[in-house]
Write a protein that holds these residues in place. Sequence first.
Motif, PDB file in Angstrom:
ATOM      1  N   ILE A  21      24.115  46.766  40.458  1.00  0.00           N
ATOM      2  CA  ILE A  21      25.389  46.464  41.103  1.00  0.00           C
ATOM      3  C   ILE A  21      25.982  45.158  40.620  1.00  0.00           C
ATOM      4  N   ALA A  22      25.151  44.161  40.306  1.00  0.00           N
ATOM      5  CA  ALA A  22      25.691  42.893  39.804  1.00  0.00           C
ATOM      6  C   ALA A  22      26.400  43.110  38.464  1.00  0.00           C
ATOM      7  N   ARG A  23      25.822  43.978  37.623  1.00  0.00           N
ATOM      8  CA  ARG A  23      26.435  44.244  36.323  1.00  0.00           C
ATOM      9  C   ARG A  23      27.674  45.133  36.460  1.00  0.00           C
ATOM     10  N   ILE A  24      27.660  46.035  37.432  1.00  0.00           N
ATOM     11  CA  ILE A  24      28.844  46.867  37.686  1.00  0.00           C
ATOM     12  C   ILE A  24      30.004  45.986  38.142  1.00  0.00           C
ATOM     13  N   ARG A  25      29.725  45.052  39.023  1.00  0.00           N
ATOM     14  CA  ARG A  25      30.770  44.127  39.466  1.00  0.00           C
ATOM     15  C   ARG A  25      31.278  43.302  38.280  1.00  0.00           C
ATOM     16  N   ASN A  26      30.365  42.892  37.420  1.00  0.00           N
ATOM     17  CA  ASN A  26      30.759  42.145  36.233  1.00  0.00           C
ATOM     18  C   ASN A  26      31.706  42.974  35.366  1.00  0.00           C
ATOM     19  N   PHE A  27      31.435  44.273  35.249  1.00  0.00           N
ATOM     20  CA  PHE A  27      32.311  45.176  34.495  1.00  0.00           C
ATOM     21  C   PHE A  27      33.699  45.229  35.125  1.00  0.00           C
ATOM     22  N   TRP A  28      33.755  45.384  36.443  1.00  0.00           N
ATOM     23  CA  TRP A  28      35.049  45.453  37.125  1.00  0.00           C
ATOM     24  C   TRP A  28      35.822  44.147  37.031  1.00  0.00           C
ATOM     25  N   LEU A  29      35.106  43.042  36.874  1.00  0.00           N
ATOM     26  CA  LEU A  29      35.752  41.735  36.780  1.00  0.00           C
ATOM     27  C   LEU A  29      36.112  41.362  35.342  1.00  0.00           C
ATOM     28  N   GLY A  30      35.839  42.276  34.416  1.00  0.00           N
ATOM     29  CA  GLY A  30      36.202  42.024  33.039  1.00  0.00           C
ATOM     30  C   GLY A  30      35.195  41.206  32.263  1.00  0.00           C
ATOM     31  N   GLY A  31      33.949  41.135  32.751  1.00  0.00           N
ATOM     32  CA  GLY A  31      32.908  40.390  32.065  1.00  0.00           C
ATOM     33  C   GLY A  31      32.268  41.194  30.953  1.00  0.00           C
ATOM     34  N   ALA A  32      31.237  40.601  30.351  1.00  0.00           N
ATOM     35  CA  ALA A  32      30.562  41.241  29.221  1.00  0.00           C
ATOM     36  C   ALA A  32      29.101  41.554  29.505  1.00  0.00           C
ATOM     37  N   ASN A  33      28.616  41.263  30.711  1.00  0.00           N
ATOM     38  CA  ASN A  33      27.192  41.425  31.023  1.00  0.00           C
ATOM     39  C   ASN A  33      26.936  42.747  31.743  1.00  0.00           C
ATOM     40  N   HIS A  34      27.099  43.837  31.008  1.00  0.00           N
ATOM     41  CA  HIS A  34      26.885  45.171  31.559  1.00  0.00           C
ATOM     42  C   HIS A  34      26.529  46.113  30.425  1.00  0.00           C
ATOM     43  N   GLY A  35      25.932  47.239  30.788  1.00  0.00           N
ATOM     44  CA  GLY A  35      25.522  48.212  29.793  1.00  0.00           C
ATOM     45  C   GLY A  35      26.130  49.575  30.053  1.00  0.00           C
ATOM     46  N   GLU A  36      25.722  50.553  29.239  1.00  0.00           N
ATOM     47  CA  GLU A  36      26.286  51.894  29.348  1.00  0.00           C
ATOM     48  C   GLU A  36      26.023  52.507  30.713  1.00  0.00           C
ATOM     49  N   ALA A  37      24.788  52.332  31.238  1.00  0.00           N
ATOM     50  CA  ALA A  37      24.454  52.897  32.543  1.00  0.00           C
ATOM     51  C   ALA A  37      25.319  52.287  33.641  1.00  0.00           C
ATOM     52  N   ASP A  38      25.608  50.989  33.530  1.00  0.00           N
ATOM     53  CA  ASP A  38      26.451  50.322  34.524  1.00  0.00           C
ATOM     54  C   ASP A  38      27.876  50.862  34.469  1.00  0.00           C
ATOM     55  N   ARG A  39      28.386  51.031  33.265  1.00  0.00           N
ATOM     56  CA  ARG A  39      29.763  51.526  33.129  1.00  0.00           C
ATOM     57  C   ARG A  39      29.879  52.972  33.612  1.00  0.00           C
ATOM     58  N   GLU A  40      28.849  53.765  33.348  1.00  0.00           N
ATOM     59  CA  GLU A  40      28.864  55.153  33.810  1.00  0.00           C
ATOM     60  C   GLU A  40      28.854  55.219  35.331  1.00  0.00           C
TER      61      GLU A  40
END
Length: 272
Positions: A21-40
Motif C-alpha cells: 500500500i505504501a508503494r501504491i500510494r507513491n504511484f498515485w502521488l506520482g513517485g517512482a518507488n513502485h513496481g508492476e504489482a503495485d501498479r496493477e
Amino acid sequence: MAMPQGALNPDGPADAVLPNIARIRNFWLGGANHGEADREMAGQIELCAPYIPYLVRAQRALVRRQVRCLVEQGVTQFLDLGSGLPDEGYVHHTAQALNPECRVAYVDVDSTIAGDSAELLSGSVGTRFVVADCRDVEGVLRHDDVRAVLDPAQPFAVLMTELLLHVPDSDGADEFVASWVDALPSGGYLAISHFGEDGQVLKGLRLFEHLRFGRFPEVSLRSLERVAEFFAGLDLVEPGVVPAPLWRPEPDEEDVRNPGEVRMFAGLGRKP
C-alpha cells in the motif's frame, strides 16, 4: 477510502511479489518507488473506487497544511506514525522549507519499505526512518534513531495520518491515542486525518473482494463526531475537526465539488 498498511492479498502464492500500500500510494502521488504489482493493484482498486487517487492527493495536501501550521506555531520536532514512504513533498520537505532546524522521525511497522525510505532520506539532515510498532509508545520514543532527531521532553507533534483506520475500537483505539497524548509534553500536538463512514467506500470494498482481486483487510471507518473524541483533553486548533478540504484550505490546491461532503476528517489538537 480506507487503505491497509503493508502487503495486500496475503492469500496469494508464497513466492509472489505482493503489492504494497505504501508503494501504491507513491504511484498515485506520482513517485517512482513502485513496481508492476503495485501498479496493477492500483488499477484494480481504482476500478472499484475511482475517486481513491484524489483522496490520496487530498490527504497529502492536508498533511502539508497541518505541518505548515505546526511550524508556524513553533514546532520543530515531528513524529510521523505509520508514515509509509517519506517521498517527495512530505513532512520533512514541508517543515524544513519553513525552518531548516526542523527534525522528523518517520515510524512504520513495514520493514519492506525500509530500504527505499533510507534512499529517499539519503542526504537529508535531521530525519530518520524507523521500523517499529507504534503501539509500543515507550519503545518508539526510546529508539536510538528516534532519539537522534527528537527530544521527547520538549514539545513535539505526533502525526496519525490514516493510522487509526487500522486500530479498531475493540483493540483499544481510544487507549492507543491516549497513550500518545500522555507521552506528549505540554505544548505538544496531535494531528489526525481519518477516512469516514461512506456508502461508496463500503461498496468499493465489497466489489474489490467480489471481483476476486484479493482479501481486503478489515478497516475502521468512523464518523466526524467519533474522530473528534480522539482529541479528548486537547485544545483543538481552528477550525476544529472538519472534512479535510475545509481544514485551512489554500488557494492553489485541487478543487473538489461539495468539499463539506468529503468523508475524510482532519483535526489538530494542542496539549495544554
